[in-house]
Motif scaffolding. Structure first.
Motif, PDB file in Angstrom:
ATOM      1  N   GLU A 124       0.918  -1.329   0.057  1.00  0.00           N
ATOM      2  CA  GLU A 124      -0.123   0.011  -0.105  1.00  0.00           C
ATOM      3  C   GLU A 124       0.916   1.174   0.120  1.00  0.00           C
ATOM      4  OE1 GLU A 124      -3.140   0.126   2.876  1.00  0.00           O
ATOM      5  OE2 GLU A 124      -3.239  -2.111   2.789  1.00  0.00           O
ATOM      6  N   LEU A 125       2.059   1.059   0.783  1.00  0.00           N
ATOM      7  CA  LEU A 125       2.985   2.318   0.937  1.00  0.00           C
ATOM      8  C   LEU A 125       3.670   2.656  -0.582  1.00  0.00           C
ATOM      9  CD1 LEU A 125       3.862   4.540   2.985  1.00  0.00           C
ATOM     10  CD2 LEU A 125       5.731   2.926   3.435  1.00  0.00           C
ATOM     11  N   ARG A 126       3.940   1.446  -1.203  1.00  0.00           N
ATOM     12  CA  ARG A 126       4.699   1.316  -2.536  1.00  0.00           C
ATOM     13  C   ARG A 126       3.687   2.093  -3.543  1.00  0.00           C
ATOM     14  NH1 ARG A 126       8.565  -2.077  -4.258  1.00  0.00           N
ATOM     15  NH2 ARG A 126       7.862  -3.716  -2.697  1.00  0.00           N
ATOM     16  N   SER A 127       2.513   2.068  -3.471  1.00  0.00           N
ATOM     17  CA  SER A 127       1.480   2.485  -4.395  1.00  0.00           C
ATOM     18  C   SER A 127       1.290   4.041  -3.909  1.00  0.00           C
ATOM     19  CB  SER A 127       0.123   1.742  -4.177  1.00  0.00           C
ATOM     20  OG  SER A 127      -0.900   2.282  -4.960  1.00  0.00           O
ATOM     21  N   LYS A 133      10.313  10.358  -5.017  1.00  0.00           N
ATOM     22  CA  LYS A 133      11.687   9.986  -4.965  1.00  0.00           C
ATOM     23  C   LYS A 133      12.285  10.043  -3.531  1.00  0.00           C
ATOM     24  CE  LYS A 133      11.689   9.719  -9.728  1.00  0.00           C
ATOM     25  NZ  LYS A 133      12.175   8.646 -10.623  1.00  0.00           N
ATOM     26  N   ILE A 134      13.292   9.315  -3.297  1.00  0.00           N
ATOM     27  CA  ILE A 134      14.086   9.440  -1.957  1.00  0.00           C
ATOM     28  C   ILE A 134      15.339   9.906  -2.406  1.00  0.00           C
ATOM     29  CG2 ILE A 134      15.104   6.980  -2.421  1.00  0.00           C
ATOM     30  CD1 ILE A 134      14.289   7.020   0.925  1.00  0.00           C
ATOM     31  N   TYR A 135      15.989  10.862  -1.587  1.00  0.00           N
ATOM     32  CA  TYR A 135      17.022  11.666  -1.599  1.00  0.00           C
ATOM     33  C   TYR A 135      18.349  10.903  -1.107  1.00  0.00           C
ATOM     34  CZ  TYR A 135      20.469  15.305  -1.905  1.00  0.00           C
ATOM     35  OH  TYR A 135      21.670  16.027  -2.294  1.00  0.00           O
ATOM     36  N   ASP A 136      19.099  10.671  -1.983  1.00  0.00           N
ATOM     37  CA  ASP A 136      20.517  10.118  -1.176  1.00  0.00           C
ATOM     38  C   ASP A 136      21.643  10.993  -0.887  1.00  0.00           C
ATOM     39  OD1 ASP A 136      23.128   8.823  -0.887  1.00  0.00           O
ATOM     40  OD2 ASP A 136      22.266   6.879  -1.802  1.00  0.00           O
ATOM     41  N   HIS A 137      21.658  11.276   0.199  1.00  0.00           N
ATOM     42  CA  HIS A 137      22.782  12.439   0.684  1.00  0.00           C
ATOM     43  C   HIS A 137      24.151  11.896   0.418  1.00  0.00           C
ATOM     44  CE1 HIS A 137      19.500  14.509   3.228  1.00  0.00           C
ATOM     45  NE2 HIS A 137      19.187  13.393   3.499  1.00  0.00           N
ATOM     46  N   ASN A 138      24.359  10.805   0.143  1.00  0.00           N
ATOM     47  CA  ASN A 138      25.841  10.632  -0.233  1.00  0.00           C
ATOM     48  C   ASN A 138      26.005  10.694  -1.712  1.00  0.00           C
ATOM     49  OD1 ASN A 138      26.792   9.782   2.500  1.00  0.00           O
ATOM     50  ND2 ASN A 138      25.748   7.684   2.189  1.00  0.00           N
ATOM     51  N   GLU A 139      24.902  10.269  -2.324  1.00  0.00           N
ATOM     52  CA  GLU A 139      25.035  10.570  -4.007  1.00  0.00           C
ATOM     53  C   GLU A 139      24.615  11.858  -4.333  1.00  0.00           C
ATOM     54  OE1 GLU A 139      26.430   8.201  -5.766  1.00  0.00           O
ATOM     55  OE2 GLU A 139      26.730   6.762  -4.344  1.00  0.00           O
ATOM     56  N   PHE A 140      23.788  12.740  -3.655  1.00  0.00           N
ATOM     57  CA  PHE A 140      23.530  13.936  -3.980  1.00  0.00           C
ATOM     58  C   PHE A 140      22.517  13.617  -5.082  1.00  0.00           C
ATOM     59  CE2 PHE A 140      27.488  14.865  -2.212  1.00  0.00           C
ATOM     60  CZ  PHE A 140      27.122  15.805  -0.984  1.00  0.00           C
ATOM     61  N   ASN A 142      18.277  11.998  -6.394  1.00  0.00           N
ATOM     62  CA  ASN A 142      16.861  11.475  -6.181  1.00  0.00           C
ATOM     63  C   ASN A 142      16.971  10.255  -6.835  1.00  0.00           C
ATOM     64  OD1 ASN A 142      15.693  13.331  -4.422  1.00  0.00           O
ATOM     65  ND2 ASN A 142      15.723  14.599  -6.176  1.00  0.00           N
ATOM     66  N   TYR A 143      16.200   9.119  -6.312  1.00  0.00           N
ATOM     67  CA  TYR A 143      15.919   7.530  -6.832  1.00  0.00           C
ATOM     68  C   TYR A 143      14.691   7.186  -6.516  1.00  0.00           C
ATOM     69  CZ  TYR A 143      21.333   7.405  -7.081  1.00  0.00           C
ATOM     70  OH  TYR A 143      22.406   7.788  -7.168  1.00  0.00           O
ATOM     71  N   PRO A 144      14.170   6.195  -7.396  1.00  0.00           N
ATOM     72  CA  PRO A 144      12.883   5.795  -7.201  1.00  0.00           C
ATOM     73  C   PRO A 144      12.932   5.052  -5.749  1.00  0.00           C
ATOM     74  CG  PRO A 144      13.628   5.406  -9.403  1.00  0.00           C
ATOM     75  CD  PRO A 144      14.718   5.768  -8.780  1.00  0.00           C
ATOM     76  N   ILE A 145      11.741   4.977  -4.957  1.00  0.00           N
ATOM     77  CA  ILE A 145      11.838   4.211  -3.907  1.00  0.00           C
ATOM     78  C   ILE A 145      11.600   2.906  -3.958  1.00  0.00           C
ATOM     79  CG2 ILE A 145      10.950   4.093  -1.514  1.00  0.00           C
ATOM     80  CD1 ILE A 145       9.437   6.965  -2.092  1.00  0.00           C
ATOM     81  N   ALA A 146      12.674   2.156  -2.972  1.00  0.00           N
ATOM     82  CA  ALA A 146      12.719   0.572  -2.969  1.00  0.00           C
ATOM     83  C   ALA A 146      12.438   0.202  -1.444  1.00  0.00           C
ATOM     84  CB  ALA A 146      14.080   0.013  -3.351  1.00  0.00           C
ATOM     85  N   ASP A 154       9.313  -9.281  18.007  1.00  0.00           N
ATOM     86  CA  ASP A 154       8.012  -8.416  18.312  1.00  0.00           C
ATOM     87  C   ASP A 154       8.037  -7.092  17.589  1.00  0.00           C
ATOM     88  OD1 ASP A 154      10.088  -6.958  19.240  1.00  0.00           O
ATOM     89  OD2 ASP A 154       9.661  -7.265  21.340  1.00  0.00           O
ATOM     90  N   ARG A 155       8.784  -7.157  16.297  1.00  0.00           N
ATOM     91  CA  ARG A 155       8.469  -6.084  15.542  1.00  0.00           C
ATOM     92  C   ARG A 155       8.817  -6.391  14.186  1.00  0.00           C
ATOM     93  NH1 ARG A 155      13.005  -2.014  17.793  1.00  0.00           N
ATOM     94  NH2 ARG A 155      14.966  -2.952  16.691  1.00  0.00           N
ATOM     95  N   VAL A 156       8.306  -5.564  13.171  1.00  0.00           N
ATOM     96  CA  VAL A 156       8.645  -5.730  11.730  1.00  0.00           C
ATOM     97  C   VAL A 156       9.258  -4.376  11.330  1.00  0.00           C
ATOM     98  CG1 VAL A 156       7.916  -6.264   9.387  1.00  0.00           C
ATOM     99  CG2 VAL A 156       7.324  -7.796  11.200  1.00  0.00           C
ATOM    100  N   THR A 157      10.239  -4.434  10.448  1.00  0.00           N
ATOM    101  CA  THR A 157      10.703  -2.871  10.063  1.00  0.00           C
ATOM    102  C   THR A 157      10.594  -3.089   8.604  1.00  0.00           C
ATOM    103  OG1 THR A 157      12.132  -2.845  11.778  1.00  0.00           O
ATOM    104  CG2 THR A 157      12.766  -1.254   9.769  1.00  0.00           C
ATOM    105  N   ILE A 158       9.819  -1.869   7.868  1.00  0.00           N
ATOM    106  CA  ILE A 158       9.833  -1.586   6.597  1.00  0.00           C
ATOM    107  C   ILE A 158      10.983  -0.455   6.165  1.00  0.00           C
ATOM    108  CG2 ILE A 158       8.400  -0.789   4.398  1.00  0.00           C
ATOM    109  CD1 ILE A 158       5.988  -1.832   5.996  1.00  0.00           C
ATOM    110  N   GLN A 159      11.914  -0.678   5.701  1.00  0.00           N
ATOM    111  CA  GLN A 159      13.089   0.155   5.558  1.00  0.00           C
ATOM    112  C   GLN A 159      12.918   0.806   3.942  1.00  0.00           C
ATOM    113  OE1 GLN A 159      15.760   1.035   7.547  1.00  0.00           O
ATOM    114  NE2 GLN A 159      15.954   2.855   6.032  1.00  0.00           N
ATOM    115  N   LEU A 160      12.975   2.096   3.989  1.00  0.00           N
ATOM    116  CA  LEU A 160      12.869   2.810   2.688  1.00  0.00           C
ATOM    117  C   LEU A 160      14.403   2.924   2.185  1.00  0.00           C
ATOM    118  CD1 LEU A 160      10.097   3.102   3.523  1.00  0.00           C
ATOM    119  CD2 LEU A 160      10.002   5.458   2.742  1.00  0.00           C
TER     120      LEU A 160
END
Length: 237
Positions: A124-127, A133-140, A142-146, A154-160
């Motif tokens: 749902e978040l992907r949609s 776009k997500i910004y990469d501070h090291n590459e300066f 923007n990229y499509p989000i993965a 006791d937890r699940v992490t969705i890393q962008l």
């Protein structure tokens, strides 16, 4: 006494304890072939089993396991760093090898359900973020989000993040956690989570830099998705 020597002695004691039980049952001269086979299996495994190994193989994969815990109810200042069983309500170092080995409360149901829900929310978040776009501070750049999913007891992490040219996932500065227990590892946010869990089975925690929160409009996207599932959200910052 060094820690390694102490653990070695405990391992020998655990194996002896199991072997003693096996020998006692064997002495009853049971005629059941299945029981005889089972006892021989236990006898063969006994020298290689100890409390640490059983915790590693069994407890750490159980819904009831926590690597650390809050020993006082609704007090999120005091932290016990020992591993803990929420079913038995005791730190694992207070339980004997045999009580852990014969425990029949093992379950992964909550973890499986949480992971399934996290996958649905991730799609749902992907949609919702498909045009952002997500910004990469090291590459300066923007990229499509993965997205990358990881699970703890006791937890699940969705890393962008985004994918590199080599097909490697590069972590971004935003992640979304689905949390079903107050977790000392989450620092001062644990108290907020604990209060929210008084009336809910699950809480969503959004951890992101201010720039990512604004650039991706995460509050809007996550807020709408969480509301549709009836899950409260905590934002940091």
């Amino acid at each position: 006494m060094s820690e390694s020597v102490q653990k070695s002695k405990e391992s020998v004691h655990d194996a002896d304890e199991l072997m003693f039980m096996v020998k006692g049952l064997q002495s009853t001269n049971s005629s059941s072939a299945q029981i005889i086979d089972m006892l021989e299996i236990l006898e063969g495994l006994a020298p290689f089993l100890d409390k640490t190994k059983v915790i590693e193989l069994k407890c750490k994969n159980c819904d009831n396991y926590a690597p650390c815990f809050f020993p006082l109810e609704d007090d999120y200042e005091v932290i016990d760093t020992h591993a803990y069983c929420h079913k038995k309500g005791q730190p694992l170092h207070h339980l004997t090898f045999l009580s852990i080995a014969k425990c029949r409360d093992f379950s992964r149901k909550a973890q499986i359900e949480l992971a399934d829900l996290a996958r649905r929310l991730m799609e749902e978040l992907r949609s919702a973020l498909r045009d952002r776009k997500i910004y990469d501070h090291n590459e300066f750049a923007n990229y499509p989000i993965a997205f990358e999913l990881s699970q703890d007891s006791d937890r699940v992490t969705i890393q962008l993040g985004h994918m590199s040219e080599d097909g490697v996932f590069v972590m971004g500065d935003a992640r979304i956690l689905l949390v079903r227990r107050p977790d000392p590892r989450l620092g001062n946010k644990a108290s907020q989570i604990g209060r929210a869990l008084h009336d809910n089975d699950l809480v969503i925690l959004v951890e992101a830099s201010r720039s990512a929160m604004k650039h991706l409009r995460l509050k809007d996207a996550v807020g709408k998705i969480a509301a549709s599932h009836g899950i409260p959200v905590i934002y940091d910052p």
